[in-house]
Enzyme design. Structure first.
Site, mmCIF file in Angstrom:
data_model
loop_
_atom_site.group_PDB
_atom_site.id
_atom_site.type_symbol
_atom_site.label_atom_id
_atom_site.label_comp_id
_atom_site.label_asym_id
_atom_site.label_seq_id
_atom_site.Cartn_x
_atom_site.Cartn_y
_atom_site.Cartn_z
ATOM 1 N N LEU A 301 0.971 -1.175 0.057
ATOM 2 C CA LEU A 301 0.044 0.119 0.038
ATOM 3 C C LEU A 301 0.933 1.185 0.023
ATOM 4 O O LEU A 301 0.572 2.196 -0.640
ATOM 5 C CB LEU A 301 -0.967 -0.078 1.230
ATOM 6 C CG LEU A 301 -1.871 1.115 1.275
ATOM 7 C CD1 LEU A 301 -2.696 1.004 0.021
ATOM 8 C CD2 LEU A 301 -2.821 1.444 2.395
ATOM 9 N N VAL A 305 0.552 4.350 -2.568
ATOM 10 C CA VAL A 305 0.234 5.727 -2.333
ATOM 11 C C VAL A 305 1.464 6.622 -2.302
ATOM 12 O O VAL A 305 1.411 7.753 -1.726
ATOM 13 C CB VAL A 305 -0.593 5.841 -0.747
ATOM 14 C CG1 VAL A 305 -1.629 5.053 -1.085
ATOM 15 C CG2 VAL A 305 0.097 5.451 0.199
ATOM 16 N N SER A 306 2.555 5.904 -2.555
ATOM 17 C CA SER A 306 3.956 6.908 -2.578
ATOM 18 C C SER A 306 3.777 8.084 -3.447
ATOM 19 O O SER A 306 4.601 9.237 -3.065
ATOM 20 C CB SER A 306 4.933 6.084 -3.488
ATOM 21 O OG SER A 306 4.902 5.748 -4.684
ATOM 22 N N GLY A 307 2.916 8.419 -4.621
ATOM 23 C CA GLY A 307 2.858 9.588 -5.226
ATOM 24 C C GLY A 307 1.997 10.684 -4.287
ATOM 25 O O GLY A 307 2.061 11.754 -4.678
ATOM 26 N N LYS A 350 -11.734 9.146 8.743
ATOM 27 C CA LYS A 350 -12.542 8.207 7.909
ATOM 28 C C LYS A 350 -11.658 6.952 8.258
ATOM 29 O O LYS A 350 -10.449 6.780 7.613
ATOM 30 C CB LYS A 350 -12.758 8.406 6.554
ATOM 31 C CG LYS A 350 -13.772 7.536 6.119
ATOM 32 C CD LYS A 350 -13.840 7.900 4.466
ATOM 33 C CE LYS A 350 -14.810 6.832 3.787
ATOM 34 N NZ LYS A 350 -15.032 7.078 2.468
ATOM 35 N N ASP A 441 -22.198 8.551 -5.870
ATOM 36 C CA ASP A 441 -23.042 8.288 -4.957
ATOM 37 C C ASP A 441 -23.422 9.827 -4.082
ATOM 38 O O ASP A 441 -23.337 10.025 -3.012
ATOM 39 C CB ASP A 441 -22.215 7.483 -3.649
ATOM 40 C CG ASP A 441 -22.974 7.043 -2.491
ATOM 41 O OD1 ASP A 441 -24.190 6.701 -2.696
ATOM 42 O OD2 ASP A 441 -22.590 6.910 -1.422
#
Length: 609
Positions: A301, A305-307, A350, A441
């Site tokens: 992970l 998400v390194s960017g 969250k 949504d």
């Protein structure tokens, strides 16, 4: 001294004048604004072309329709499959008669196109839309834009030439005029044969002066069937020598068995070596970290998400635990979202499992005042959780203010501002992100209100980057889901438009989307706009939130919003307005009116004069 003109130049002069007089109309077909059939659904003939238009996703984006709406009339069984160069397609468009000014009335389907780097009116008309319009017509329809001073992000209306049949045509069994660009190699007889029409009827509609790259209209009683090329892979040659097959098979099995023994030996040796090194590595990591070790999932992970690491703050799990008293239930805002205080500032935290990557990927490319801002995130390796840390929006959700707060009712002015805020946020993600983002949504509980009662769209957990896709996994909230998504899994920006229409109904009526009897709010809403003006106003007063009825000018403004809402709720996605049109209509509602056609409500913005 009197000059004379040589006789030899008269033929040239005659040819020149004749050529000028025979020039085709470059701004499109004329029409009569008060004719009985003012709008219709028709089709354009389009060719799949490299490099950008060899898949239905890009073509459907260009024409603002879904892939299924192209694949069905084009006889394509799999909408997600790539197309062949020059593959024939029928693309549906909504054709109407449009008054440009007192002297020009044109028949076209207006398609919104967002200008990108290198785009010009000429390039988009000839390449993207394949001469189904002209740059001269684009200039006429967009008088406020200078062709030489276009900016990236400008939204331009491209008028796709089309015609609607009148009552006489329909009596003669002409139900469609297919828009077709005449090619250099075409003949009228070949076109007539291809579409099941006649050469005489094509000439009657288009005249005799047809030149290459002109858009002509082919009259047909029904849409012709396109025979699509099926690409078949060659079969392997059959082997007839059974004895050679047996020998070959036995030899192959023997070699495979020997290789398998060698591989197993190497594998056992490698596993033993890796276990030994693994124990040594974990012992070393324990010494470095002091508590446990990094899990493989966390490593993956963090790579995903390194960017985002340079854009958002990475919080420690202890910071978040301290901020929420160990995620105590008393700090729950809604579901798995907690209110927490970090360094004296409040945030919404969250809690998620390991599926935060998609939401992070979308959130890192959006930045708008009507979208809830992401501040940072946290990865907890011990419990395999991810936490997204958002700005805290003080006044909670629109749902709670409309349906749960019985003491402080929202004024109509506040409700209208909320509607415009949400429309602006949706316009941003639909028009100014590449690829476009579909929220999927939109509902009142995902619309948050700040201290100034300005609205922000929250919860991008279901959002999709890229539209006009098809899914079998239907998710959403009852009462807000667009019919085409529920039935066929079609994902497009128009599903957000539908959900936004439902939110508008909530704002006007103050009612819940699904009542205690299970009835959905939007199902029979069109009846409010039936009848004469007095009757419509009376029905609206009876239906709208009772706290708004006595507000001055609320009724008239609410009627305008209701017309926008019903247009958003059209069963046909192609008839729903874009968010650009909706923002304009809501912001300038006093200056606009909306026409109601027999085919449903389609907003036409007309400046009051």
């Amino acid at each position: 001294m009197k000059k004379t003109i040589p006789i030899s130049i008269f033929p040239l002069l005659f040819l020149f004048l004749n050529h000028v007089q025979s020039q085709p109309n470059t701004i499109g077909p004329n029409c009569t604004a008060n004719q009985s059939t003012n709008s219709c659904q028709t089709y354009v003939f389009y060719r799949a072309m490299p490099p950008s238009f060899l898949d239905l996703a890009n073509i459907s984006d260009l024409f603002s329709v879904s892939r299924v709406m192209i694949s069905n009339p084009s006889n394509i069984s799999t909408p997600t499959s790539p197309l062949l160069p020059e593959q024939s397609l029928f693309v549906p468009i909504r054709c109407s008669c449009n008054t440009i000014n007192s002297s020009i009335t044109l028949s076209y389907a207006g398609l919104n196109y967002t200008i990108r780097s290198g785009d010009t009116f000429y390039h988009v008309s000839t390449q993207n839309f394949q001469n189904l319009t002209t740059y001269q017509s684009v200039e006429v329809v967009n008088p406020t834009f200078e062709p030489t001073r276009l900016n990236i992000g400008d939204v331009i209306v491209f008028p796709i030439f089309c015609r609607c049949p009148n009552a006489t045509h329909i009596q003669n069994r002409v139900n469609y005029f297919i828009s077709y660009v005449f090619q250099q190699s075409d003949t009228l007889s070949a076109i007539a044969s291809r579409f099941g029409s006649t050469e005489q009827s094509i000439v009657q509609i288009n005249g005799n002066n047809i030149n290459p790259l002109d858009t002509i209209f082919v009259p047909v009683s029904r849409l012709p069937n396109i025979t699509q090329t099926v690409v078949e892979f060659p079969r392997p040659p059959e082997v007839t020598d059974r004895k050679s097959v047996v020998i070959g098979l036995g030899t192959g099995l023997g070699i495979c068995g020997l290789a398998l023994i060698l591989v197993c030996g190497v594998w056992y040796y490698r596993e033993g070596l890796m276990k030994k090194r693994g124990r040594e590595f974990r012992d070393e990591e324990k010494k470095k970290m002091g508590k446990g070790f990094l899990k493989g999932e966390e490593v993956n992970l963090m790579a995903d998400v390194s960017g985002c690491l340079d854009k958002y703050k990475v919080y420690g799990i202890d910071e978040l635990r301290n901020a929420t008293d160990g995620f105590d239930d008393k700090w729950v805002i809604q579901g798995s979202v907690y209110k927490g205080c970090i360094n004296g500032e409040w945030f919404a935290i969250k809690k998620m499992k390991w599926n935060a990557y998609e939401e992070l990927k979308i959130l890192q490319k959006v930045n708008h005042g009507n979208l809830v801002r992401l501040e940072g995130f946290c990865i907890d390796p011990e419990e395999a959780n991810c936490y997204l840390v958002y700005e805290y929006v003080e006044n909670g959700s629109l749902y709670s203010r409309l349906h749960e707060n019985k003491t402080e009712k929202l004024s109509w002015k506040t409700r209208l501002k909320i509607a415009i805020d949400v429309a602006n946020g949706l316009q941003y993600i639909h028009e100014h992100t590449r690829p476009r983002v579909v929220h999927k949504d939109i509902k009142s509980s995902n619309i948050l209100l700040d201290s100034n009662m300005r609205a922000k769209i929250a919860n991008f957990g279901l959002a999709k980057s890229g539209c006009n896709a098809i899914t079998m996994h239907i998710v959403g909230t009852q009462g807000y889901i667009a019919p085409e998504y529920l039935a066929d899994g079609v994902i497009s920006t128009k599903m957000d438009v539908f959900s936004f229409g439902v939110v508008l109904l909530e704002l006007v009526s103050g009612r819940e989307v699904v009542d205690e009897e299970g009835k959905v709010l939007w199902v029979n809403i069109g009846g409010i706009l039936d009848g004469k003006e007095e009757r419509k106003l009376k029905k609206l007063r009876d239906w709208m939130d009772e706290c708004l009825v006595n507000e001055s000018s609320a009724i008239e403004s609410a009627m305008n919003v209701m017309v926008v809402a019903v247009a958003c709720l059209s069963g046909d996605p192609a008839k729903r307005p874009s968010m650009v049109e909706i923002v304009y209509a809501l912001s300038k509602s006093d200056d606009l009116f909306f026409d109601v056609s027999l085919d449903g409500l389609s907003p036409r913005q007309v400046l009051a004069r």
